[in-house]
Motif scaffolding. Structure first.
Motif, mmCIF file in Angstrom:
data_model
loop_
_atom_site.group_PDB
_atom_site.id
_atom_site.type_symbol
_atom_site.label_atom_id
_atom_site.label_comp_id
_atom_site.label_asym_id
_atom_site.label_seq_id
_atom_site.Cartn_x
_atom_site.Cartn_y
_atom_site.Cartn_z
ATOM 1 N N HIS A 191 -6.413 3.518 4.306
ATOM 2 C CA HIS A 191 -7.500 2.534 4.355
ATOM 3 C C HIS A 191 -8.284 2.503 3.047
ATOM 4 O O HIS A 191 -8.709 1.442 2.599
ATOM 5 C CB HIS A 191 -8.420 2.819 5.543
ATOM 6 C CG HIS A 191 -7.797 2.452 6.853
ATOM 7 N ND1 HIS A 191 -8.148 3.020 8.044
ATOM 8 C CD2 HIS A 191 -6.813 1.567 7.147
ATOM 9 C CE1 HIS A 191 -7.408 2.500 9.020
ATOM 10 N NE2 HIS A 191 -6.587 1.624 8.489
ATOM 11 N N TYR A 233 0.308 -2.565 9.792
ATOM 12 C CA TYR A 233 1.197 -2.717 8.640
ATOM 13 C C TYR A 233 2.643 -2.921 9.041
ATOM 14 O O TYR A 233 3.095 -2.434 10.070
ATOM 15 C CB TYR A 233 1.143 -1.459 7.751
ATOM 16 C CG TYR A 233 -0.163 -1.317 7.026
ATOM 17 C CD1 TYR A 233 -0.396 -2.008 5.845
ATOM 18 C CD2 TYR A 233 -1.168 -0.493 7.530
ATOM 19 C CE1 TYR A 233 -1.593 -1.886 5.175
ATOM 20 C CE2 TYR A 233 -2.379 -0.363 6.868
ATOM 21 C CZ TYR A 233 -2.582 -1.059 5.686
ATOM 22 O OH TYR A 233 -3.776 -0.946 5.028
ATOM 23 N N GLU A 247 -4.643 -5.490 -1.428
ATOM 24 C CA GLU A 247 -4.644 -6.371 -0.273
ATOM 25 C C GLU A 247 -3.208 -6.640 0.139
ATOM 26 O O GLU A 247 -2.484 -7.369 -0.552
ATOM 27 C CB GLU A 247 -5.359 -7.681 -0.629
ATOM 28 C CG GLU A 247 -5.882 -8.388 0.602
ATOM 29 C CD GLU A 247 -6.432 -9.767 0.280
ATOM 30 O OE1 GLU A 247 -6.366 -10.621 1.167
ATOM 31 O OE2 GLU A 247 -6.896 -9.967 -0.850
ATOM 32 N N SER A 248 -2.782 -6.047 1.242
ATOM 33 C CA SER A 248 -1.390 -6.200 1.659
ATOM 34 C C SER A 248 -1.197 -5.771 3.106
ATOM 35 O O SER A 248 -1.921 -4.913 3.615
ATOM 36 C CB SER A 248 -0.485 -5.344 0.762
ATOM 37 O OG SER A 248 0.847 -5.468 1.176
ATOM 38 N N ASP A 249 -0.184 -6.351 3.738
ATOM 39 C CA ASP A 249 0.179 -5.907 5.083
ATOM 40 C C ASP A 249 1.442 -5.041 5.038
ATOM 41 O O ASP A 249 2.029 -4.727 6.061
ATOM 42 C CB ASP A 249 0.406 -7.119 6.002
ATOM 43 C CG ASP A 249 1.516 -8.024 5.487
ATOM 44 O OD1 ASP A 249 1.908 -7.899 4.310
ATOM 45 O OD2 ASP A 249 1.999 -8.863 6.269
ATOM 46 N N SER A 262 -6.485 0.442 0.794
ATOM 47 C CA SER A 262 -6.547 -0.984 1.159
ATOM 48 C C SER A 262 -7.801 -1.659 0.600
ATOM 49 O O SER A 262 -7.879 -2.880 0.550
ATOM 50 C CB SER A 262 -6.455 -1.167 2.671
ATOM 51 O OG SER A 262 -7.681 -0.795 3.273
ATOM 52 N N GLU A 263 -8.772 -0.855 0.163
ATOM 53 C CA GLU A 263 -9.933 -1.452 -0.514
ATOM 54 C C GLU A 263 -9.537 -1.975 -1.901
ATOM 55 O O GLU A 263 -10.245 -2.780 -2.497
ATOM 56 C CB GLU A 263 -11.057 -0.412 -0.649
ATOM 57 C CG GLU A 263 -11.683 -0.048 0.695
ATOM 58 C CD GLU A 263 -12.569 1.180 0.608
ATOM 59 O OE1 GLU A 263 -13.028 1.520 -0.508
ATOM 60 O OE2 GLU A 263 -12.784 1.816 1.661
ATOM 61 N N TRP A 264 -8.406 -1.488 -2.406
ATOM 62 C CA TRP A 264 -7.940 -1.883 -3.739
ATOM 63 C C TRP A 264 -6.702 -2.770 -3.698
ATOM 64 O O TRP A 264 -6.416 -3.493 -4.647
ATOM 65 C CB TRP A 264 -7.629 -0.635 -4.578
ATOM 66 C CG TRP A 264 -8.839 0.204 -4.798
ATOM 67 C CD1 TRP A 264 -9.317 1.201 -3.988
ATOM 68 C CD2 TRP A 264 -9.768 0.093 -5.877
ATOM 69 N NE1 TRP A 264 -10.471 1.709 -4.503
ATOM 70 C CE2 TRP A 264 -10.777 1.060 -5.668
ATOM 71 C CE3 TRP A 264 -9.829 -0.733 -7.004
ATOM 72 C CZ2 TRP A 264 -11.846 1.221 -6.556
ATOM 73 C CZ3 TRP A 264 -10.886 -0.570 -7.887
ATOM 74 C CH2 TRP A 264 -11.875 0.400 -7.654
ATOM 75 N N ASN A 303 0.854 -1.200 0.000
ATOM 76 C CA ASN A 303 0.000 0.000 0.000
ATOM 77 C C ASN A 303 0.893 1.256 0.000
ATOM 78 O O ASN A 303 1.843 1.353 0.773
ATOM 79 C CB ASN A 303 -0.856 -0.070 1.272
ATOM 80 C CG ASN A 303 -1.899 1.012 1.371
ATOM 81 O OD1 ASN A 303 -1.660 2.167 1.041
ATOM 82 N ND2 ASN A 303 -3.072 0.633 1.874
#
Ligand SMILES: [Zn+2]
Length: 203
Positions: A104, A134, A111-113, A107-109, A83
């Motif tokens: 955030h 994160y 997917e990652s930590d 993060s809807e688009w 992200n």
């Protein structure tokens, strides 16, 4: 020089942030920021395929929204994503809650930590808010490929000179960096491979 490789005392100002991976193994961690865009990202993917290298792409959420097919291609080819906010915000210029909201939204688009703050800018409040969610990654070597005033040869020399065991190296799959990155990336890969380096995605 100071910009390309920040000294340890600066790094220590950001507890919990990753600047470099394991310094004992001959591994380089390539990262590409600011995409995905159809003009540049597919070119990077083809180069990485040719060398059988997996890298990490810190994506701008709004670019993923605009170019979902390019984003899907990054994943399909086995790379890792992170992200990089939705609107590529400068942390120093914006309050904590709006900043975190933008992360955030991305993060809807994406997917990652993994998270990397655009321009490396992160206030302590933002850091504290994001650390539980994160793994925050800065860099060990920044290529400065985005700087149009630098000659492509200079960008190549920067990454060759500063990359070392465990380096997290930043390039950009952006229009601004295109010319310098396209020149420097394949030549740097040839150089590192000759030196015995291998490449991995961020942990
Ligand atoms: Zn960026």
């Amino acid at each position: 020089m100071f910009i390309e490789q920040l000294p340890n005392w600066v790094r220590r100002l950001y507890p919990g942030v990753k600047w470099r991976e394991d310094a004992t193994s001959k591994v380089i961690y390539l990262t590409f920021d600011d995409g995905p865009i159809p003009e540049v990202t597919p070119w990077v993917l083809d180069v990485l395929d040719r060398y059988e290298i997996k890298a990490t792409f810190f994506c701008v959420g709004d670019n993923v929204r605009k170019h979902p097919e390019v984003y899907q291609e990054v994943l399909r080819r086995g790379h890792r994503v992170g992200n990089h906010t939705f609107n590529h915000l400068r942390g120093f210029e914006i309050g904590c809650s709006r900043y975190v909201e933008n992360v955030h939204k991305a993060s809807e688009w994406i997917e990652s930590d993994l998270f990397r703050p655009p321009h490396g800018q992160l206030r302590y409040a933002q850091l504290d808010a994001l650390l539980p969610e994160y793994r925050i990654v800065q860099w060990d070597v920044i290529s400065r490929d985005y700087n149009g005033k630098l000659k492509p040869e200079k960008v190549l020399n920067i990454v060759k000179r500063y990359a070392r065991n465990g380096s997290i190296v930043v390039f950009h799959d952006s229009i601004k960096a295109e010319k310098n990155m396209k020149f420097a990336l394949p030549k740097a890969l040839d150089y590192w491979i000759k030196q015995g380096f291998t490449f991995r995605t961020l942990e």
